[in-house]
Design an enzyme around this catalytic site. Structure first.
Site, PDB file in Angstrom:
ATOM      1  N   ILE A   1      29.574  44.703  42.584  1.00 53.36           N
ATOM      2  CA  ILE A   1      29.780  46.330  42.652  1.00 53.36           C
ATOM      3  C   ILE A   1      29.200  46.104  43.730  1.00 53.36           C
ATOM      4  CG2 ILE A   1      30.306  48.858  43.154  1.00 53.36           C
ATOM      5  CD1 ILE A   1      32.434  48.437  41.275  1.00 53.36           C
TER       6      ILE A   1
ATOM      7  N   HIS B   1      41.971  42.964  45.735  1.00 53.75           N
ATOM      8  CA  HIS B   1      42.723  42.937  44.920  1.00 53.75           C
ATOM      9  C   HIS B   1      43.939  42.790  44.599  1.00 53.75           C
ATOM     10  CE1 HIS B   1      41.417  45.835  40.694  1.00 53.75           C
ATOM     11  NE2 HIS B   1      42.487  46.239  41.212  1.00 53.75           N
TER      12      HIS B   1
ATOM     13  N   GLU C   1      32.101  53.326  50.041  1.00 56.81           N
ATOM     14  CA  GLU C   1      31.072  52.744  48.026  1.00 56.81           C
ATOM     15  C   GLU C   1      31.936  53.476  47.089  1.00 56.81           C
ATOM     16  OE1 GLU C   1      31.303  55.250  50.809  1.00 56.81           O
ATOM     17  OE2 GLU C   1      32.127  56.659  49.937  1.00 56.81           O
TER      18      GLU C   1
ATOM     19  N   GLU D   1      48.485  37.253  46.853  1.00 57.62           N
ATOM     20  CA  GLU D   1      46.977  37.141  47.347  1.00 57.62           C
ATOM     21  C   GLU D   1      46.262  36.571  48.817  1.00 57.62           C
ATOM     22  OE1 GLU D   1      43.782  37.544  44.723  1.00 57.62           O
ATOM     23  OE2 GLU D   1      45.021  37.641  43.201  1.00 57.62           O
TER      24      GLU D   1
HETATM   25  C1  GAR Z   1      41.100  37.302  42.505  1.00 51.66           C
HETATM   26  O1  GAR Z   1      42.600  37.275  41.541  1.00 51.66           O
HETATM   27  C2  GAR Z   1      41.055  38.398  43.044  1.00 51.66           C
HETATM   28  O2  GAR Z   1      41.574  39.435  43.368  1.00 51.66           O
HETATM   29  C3  GAR Z   1      40.247  38.558  42.217  1.00 51.66           C
HETATM   30  O3  GAR Z   1      39.241  37.823  41.267  1.00 51.66           O
HETATM   31  C4  GAR Z   1      39.986  37.180  41.494  1.00 51.66           C
HETATM   32  C5  GAR Z   1      39.276  35.474  41.975  1.00 51.66           C
HETATM   33  O4  GAR Z   1      39.661  34.378  42.281  1.00 51.66           O
HETATM   34  N1  GAR Z   1      38.717  39.851  42.376  1.00 51.66           N
HETATM   35  C6  GAR Z   1      39.297  41.049  41.758  1.00 51.66           C
HETATM   36  O5  GAR Z   1      39.608  41.049  40.432  1.00 51.66           O
HETATM   37  C7  GAR Z   1      37.992  41.893  42.908  1.00 51.66           C
HETATM   38  N2  GAR Z   1      37.994  43.535  41.838  1.00 51.66           N
HETATM   39  P1  GAR Z   1      39.356  32.639  43.026  1.00 51.66           P
HETATM   40  O6  GAR Z   1      37.941  32.841  43.086  1.00 51.66           O
HETATM   41  O7  GAR Z   1      40.017  31.435  43.153  1.00 51.66           O
HETATM   42  O8  GAR Z   1      39.895  34.217  44.824  1.00 51.66           O
END
Ligand code: GAR
Length: 205
Positions: A97, A114, A152, A185
């Site tokens: 964070i 996210h 923030e 994503e």
């Molecule tokens: C993804 O699913 C992303 O959305 C999540 O972590 C994974 C990373 O995968 N992020 C979070 O949870 C942030 N709060 P990657 O390294 O293969 O892109």
């Protein structure tokens, strides 16, 4: 001379499939207004670094351990970002964070992805697989992904894009995570980067 692309840095911690989606989107022309100029990892072992090197993108590793605290690591990141003329930052699986000192310096210039439909399953403690575990525990029938500006408040900034994904009866957190990445994503993150970068260029015309 006016620039035609916004120099963009991607912050990563792990596998980097979202980084890969961004690299591919730049190559295929989905991203036209941004140039991925730097990848910063807070984990020296992140496979995302290999992906960046394969794509000949400059990399930097900045860890809390090396700089003694998260605040110091963030100061170093700000320095490196400025040295490289970075104007837009993308958190693509960045598992830390960011403090207010950092986010205040880049207002509406940091995008996060996210793996849920904010405001569900988000905020402190909700990251990676945990998000999907909680979604399955709750029994939601629809989940998805969200891109948003970073301020923030963890996962609290203005939403840029969202895409819904159906939950299936025999889903495991891993299966659901994979489907959310593939259907949501990897699509909305590149589109969001293009949207924001284009808007930055247009406001300067
Ligand atoms: C993804 O699913 C992303 O959305 C999540 O972590 C994974 C990373 O995968 N992020 C979070 O949870 C942030 N709060 P990657 O390294 O293969 O892109």
């Amino acid at each position: 001379m006016k620039r035609s692309k916004i120099k963009t840095a991607i912050l990563v911690s792990g596998g980097g499939t979202n980084l890969q989606a961004l690299i591919d989107a730049e190559k295929s022309g989905i991203i036209k207004s941004a140039k991925i100029a730097l990848v910063i990892s807070n984990n020296p072992e992140a496979y995302a670094l290999t992906r960046a090197k394969k794509a000949r993108i400059k990399t930097a590793v900045i860890t809390k351990t090396e700089f003694g605290s998260r605040e110091n690591a963030e100061k170093e990141m700000i320095k490196v970002l400025k040295e490289n003329g970075i104007e837009l930052i993308v958190l693509a699986g960045f598992m830390s964070i960011l403090g207010e000192n950092f986010t205040k310096k880049f207002e509406r210039r940091i995008i996060n992805v996210h793996p849920a439909l904010i405001p569900s399953f988000c905020g402190k403690g909700y990251y990676g697989l945990k998000v999907h575990e909680e979604a399955l525990k709750k029994g939601v029938k629809v989940t998805g992904a969200t891109t948003h500006f970073v301020n923030e408040i963890p996962d609290g900034g203005e939403i840029i894009m969202q895409k819904a994904v159906n939950v299936r009866e025999n889903d495991t957190p891993e299966k659901l995570q994979k489907r959310v990445m593939k259907q949501a994503e990897w699509k909305i993150l590149p589109l969001s980067v293009e949207k924001v970068a284009k808007e930055i260029l247009e406001t300067e015309k």
